[in-house]
Design a protein around this motif. Structure first.
Motif, PDB file in Angstrom:
ATOM      1  N   PRO A  70       0.823  -1.211   0.000  1.00 35.10           N
ATOM      2  CA  PRO A  70       0.000   0.000   0.000  1.00 35.10           C
ATOM      3  C   PRO A  70       0.857   1.260   0.000  1.00 35.10           C
ATOM      4  O   PRO A  70       1.980   1.282   0.516  1.00 35.10           O
ATOM      5  CB  PRO A  70      -0.803  -0.129   1.306  1.00 35.10           C
ATOM      6  CG  PRO A  70      -0.879  -1.604   1.552  1.00 35.10           C
ATOM      7  CD  PRO A  70       0.443  -2.146   1.077  1.00 35.10           C
ATOM      8  N   GLY A 110     -13.651   2.435  -4.679  1.00 39.71           N
ATOM      9  CA  GLY A 110     -12.486   2.150  -3.834  1.00 39.71           C
ATOM     10  C   GLY A 110     -11.221   2.763  -4.399  1.00 39.71           C
ATOM     11  O   GLY A 110     -10.389   3.312  -3.659  1.00 39.71           O
ATOM     12  N   ARG A 111     -11.072   2.706  -5.719  1.00 40.74           N
ATOM     13  CA  ARG A 111      -9.907   3.322  -6.356  1.00 40.74           C
ATOM     14  C   ARG A 111      -9.936   4.837  -6.193  1.00 40.74           C
ATOM     15  O   ARG A 111      -8.915   5.459  -5.888  1.00 40.74           O
ATOM     16  CB  ARG A 111      -9.876   2.962  -7.840  1.00 40.74           C
ATOM     17  CG  ARG A 111      -9.683   1.483  -8.130  1.00 40.74           C
ATOM     18  CD  ARG A 111      -9.682   1.193  -9.629  1.00 40.74           C
ATOM     19  NE  ARG A 111      -9.652  -0.239  -9.908  1.00 40.74           N
ATOM     20  CZ  ARG A 111      -9.524  -0.765 -11.108  1.00 40.74           C
ATOM     21  NH1 ARG A 111      -9.420   0.029 -12.169  1.00 40.74           N
ATOM     22  NH2 ARG A 111      -9.504  -2.079 -11.285  1.00 40.74           N
ATOM     23  N   GLU A 114      -8.965   5.967  -2.682  1.00 38.95           N
ATOM     24  CA  GLU A 114      -7.517   5.920  -2.466  1.00 38.95           C
ATOM     25  C   GLU A 114      -6.824   7.065  -3.209  1.00 38.95           C
ATOM     26  O   GLU A 114      -5.879   7.679  -2.688  1.00 38.95           O
ATOM     27  CB  GLU A 114      -6.964   4.567  -2.928  1.00 38.95           C
ATOM     28  CG  GLU A 114      -5.457   4.403  -2.805  1.00 38.95           C
ATOM     29  CD  GLU A 114      -4.961   4.402  -1.371  1.00 38.95           C
ATOM     30  OE1 GLU A 114      -3.731   4.328  -1.180  1.00 38.95           O
ATOM     31  OE2 GLU A 114      -5.798   4.472  -0.441  1.00 38.95           O
ATOM     32  N   ARG A 117      -7.300  10.193  -1.186  1.00 35.24           N
ATOM     33  CA  ARG A 117      -6.427  10.170   0.003  1.00 35.24           C
ATOM     34  C   ARG A 117      -5.018  10.626  -0.358  1.00 35.24           C
ATOM     35  O   ARG A 117      -4.408  11.452   0.353  1.00 35.24           O
ATOM     36  CB  ARG A 117      -6.391   8.753   0.585  1.00 35.24           C
ATOM     37  CG  ARG A 117      -5.491   8.596   1.814  1.00 35.24           C
ATOM     38  CD  ARG A 117      -5.500   7.157   2.301  1.00 35.24           C
ATOM     39  NE  ARG A 117      -4.614   6.320   1.507  1.00 35.24           N
ATOM     40  CZ  ARG A 117      -3.344   6.032   1.845  1.00 35.24           C
ATOM     41  NH1 ARG A 117      -2.809   6.571   2.943  1.00 35.24           N
ATOM     42  NH2 ARG A 117      -2.610   5.239   1.096  1.00 35.24           N
ATOM     43  N   ILE A 118      -4.505  10.127  -1.471  1.00 32.97           N
ATOM     44  CA  ILE A 118      -3.151  10.491  -1.897  1.00 32.97           C
ATOM     45  C   ILE A 118      -3.103  11.935  -2.366  1.00 32.97           C
ATOM     46  O   ILE A 118      -2.194  12.694  -2.002  1.00 32.97           O
ATOM     47  CB  ILE A 118      -2.698   9.540  -3.023  1.00 32.97           C
ATOM     48  CG1 ILE A 118      -2.579   8.111  -2.478  1.00 32.97           C
ATOM     49  CG2 ILE A 118      -1.383   9.998  -3.628  1.00 32.97           C
ATOM     50  CD1 ILE A 118      -2.412   7.050  -3.547  1.00 32.97           C
ATOM     51  N   VAL A 187      -3.271   4.227  -9.358  1.00 31.15           N
ATOM     52  CA  VAL A 187      -4.211   3.700  -8.364  1.00 31.15           C
ATOM     53  C   VAL A 187      -5.124   2.691  -9.047  1.00 31.15           C
ATOM     54  O   VAL A 187      -5.866   3.038  -9.968  1.00 31.15           O
ATOM     55  CB  VAL A 187      -5.060   4.827  -7.738  1.00 31.15           C
ATOM     56  CG1 VAL A 187      -5.965   4.246  -6.648  1.00 31.15           C
ATOM     57  CG2 VAL A 187      -4.183   5.925  -7.172  1.00 31.15           C
ATOM     58  N   ASP A 189      -6.763  -1.760  -8.451  1.00 32.60           N
ATOM     59  CA  ASP A 189      -6.875  -2.910  -7.564  1.00 32.60           C
ATOM     60  C   ASP A 189      -5.513  -3.564  -7.374  1.00 32.60           C
ATOM     61  O   ASP A 189      -4.720  -3.664  -8.312  1.00 32.60           O
ATOM     62  CB  ASP A 189      -7.841  -3.934  -8.143  1.00 32.60           C
ATOM     63  CG  ASP A 189      -9.282  -3.433  -8.162  1.00 32.60           C
ATOM     64  OD1 ASP A 189      -9.506  -2.245  -7.856  1.00 32.60           O
ATOM     65  OD2 ASP A 189     -10.179  -4.233  -8.471  1.00 32.60           O
ATOM     66  N   ALA A 210      -0.001   2.402  -6.144  1.00 27.09           N
ATOM     67  CA  ALA A 210      -0.866   2.678  -5.001  1.00 27.09           C
ATOM     68  C   ALA A 210      -2.027   1.684  -5.049  1.00 27.09           C
ATOM     69  O   ALA A 210      -3.134   2.018  -5.443  1.00 27.09           O
ATOM     70  CB  ALA A 210      -1.373   4.112  -5.037  1.00 27.09           C
ATOM     71  N   THR A 212      -5.117  -0.805  -4.129  1.00 29.21           N
ATOM     72  CA  THR A 212      -6.268  -0.757  -3.231  1.00 29.21           C
ATOM     73  C   THR A 212      -7.184  -1.928  -3.564  1.00 29.21           C
ATOM     74  O   THR A 212      -6.859  -2.756  -4.398  1.00 29.21           O
ATOM     75  CB  THR A 212      -7.003   0.589  -3.377  1.00 29.21           C
ATOM     76  OG1 THR A 212      -8.013   0.691  -2.372  1.00 29.21           O
ATOM     77  CG2 THR A 212      -7.629   0.738  -4.749  1.00 29.21           C
ATOM     78  N   ASN A 213      -8.327  -2.003  -2.911  1.00 36.39           N
ATOM     79  CA  ASN A 213      -9.303  -3.086  -3.143  1.00 36.39           C
ATOM     80  C   ASN A 213      -8.663  -4.464  -3.028  1.00 36.39           C
ATOM     81  O   ASN A 213      -8.846  -5.327  -3.888  1.00 36.39           O
ATOM     82  CB  ASN A 213      -9.962  -2.932  -4.522  1.00 36.39           C
ATOM     83  CG  ASN A 213     -10.826  -1.689  -4.622  1.00 36.39           C
ATOM     84  OD1 ASN A 213     -11.277  -1.147  -3.631  1.00 36.39           O
ATOM     85  ND2 ASN A 213     -11.055  -1.220  -5.836  1.00 36.39           N
TER      86      ASN A 213
END
Length: 254
Positions: A70, A110-111, A114, A117-118, A187, A189, A210, A212-213
């Motif tokens: 992550p 979800g992507r 993230e 967030r970044i 970003v 999965d 990066a 995620t998921n």
């Protein structure tokens, strides 16, 4: 051939494969090849159990997801130049009843979460949303942009790529619009990340992952009957097959 592999990737599921093998086994039995048919039925049962229990799907999925950790904000938030945070497309539906953050699918949401967030942690970063519309309607990129705005991102901090329909096309389109030397954060999965990073490197970028998921979660509360067949394990196996076929197609037709 390219179109055939694209269609094959979309239809490559465990259930479809088992159905084809069952049909072949039936044909062998129909033409008096009962011994071969029995061997095939045994193999089909074994393949189902291997795909429907947790062990192999989780092992293969974890092998893909563990290739990239992550994204760590503390390590990467000191960039002073322009940074591209490319949130790869992942499906959507144009349902006028729903706000944009509910029109994009859960993987896409979800992507995007993230990516946001970044973006909020890195100054001078820009979120890149990508994805076309096969029907000539509002593109996936535009819907994802609207979702990002709903979630508090300024419109002038978001760029869209409205033409790509695959990860490979996303990489190529990004290279047409931006300098490939710009800091790039991908970003997507966690299971899709190895293929995505490889494709962007093939286009000349030096991307940072990066993921995620994550599909495989471990912890003290992760208990259950691992040996018991379930459709969730078959779904995980389908995702693994999708990634393997996508990687094969990308390297053969790049």
């Amino acid at each position: 051939m390219h179109a055939f592999l694209y269609d094959l990737k979309g239809q490559a599921t465990v259930i479809n494969g088992l159905m084809i093998l069952l049909l072949v086994a039936f044909l062998f039995r129909r033409y008096q090849k009962k011994r071969v048919s029995n061997w095939m039925i045994g193999f089909i049962i074994l393949l189902f159990l291997v795909s429907a229990t947790e062990y192999l799907p989780k092992y293969l999925a974890k092998g893909l997801e563990d290739k990239y950790l992550p994204f760590k904000l503390a390590v990467n938030s000191r960039d002073t130049g322009k940074v591209l945070v490319h949130v790869l497309g992942s499906g959507y539906s144009l349902d006028d009843r729903l706000p944009a953050n509910q029109q994009i699918g859960l993987p896409a949401l979800g992507r995007l979460a993230e990516g946001i967030r970044i973006h909020r942690a890195i100054k001078n970063s820009v979120i890149i949303c990508s994805g076309n519309s096969s029907l000539g309607l509002e593109t996936q990129a535009e819907v994802t942009k609207r979702a990002a705005i709903i979630l508090g991102i300024n419109a002038n901090e978001i760029e869209t790529l409205n033409n790509p329909s695959t990860t490979q096309e996303e990489a190529r389109e990004l290279g047409k619009v931006f300098d490939k030397k710009i800091k790039l954060i991908i970003v997507t999965d966690a299971m899709h990340m190895p293929r995505a990073i490889a494709l962007f490197k093939m286009e000349g970028f030096i991307p940072t992952a990066a993921p995620t998921n994550f599909k495989v979660h471990e912890g003290p509360l992760q208990r259950g009957l691992k040996w018991w067949p379930s459709f969730s394990n078959i779904g995980l196996m389908n995702y693994v097959l999708h990634e393997y076929l996508g990687t094969f197609k990308a390297y053969v037709f790049s």
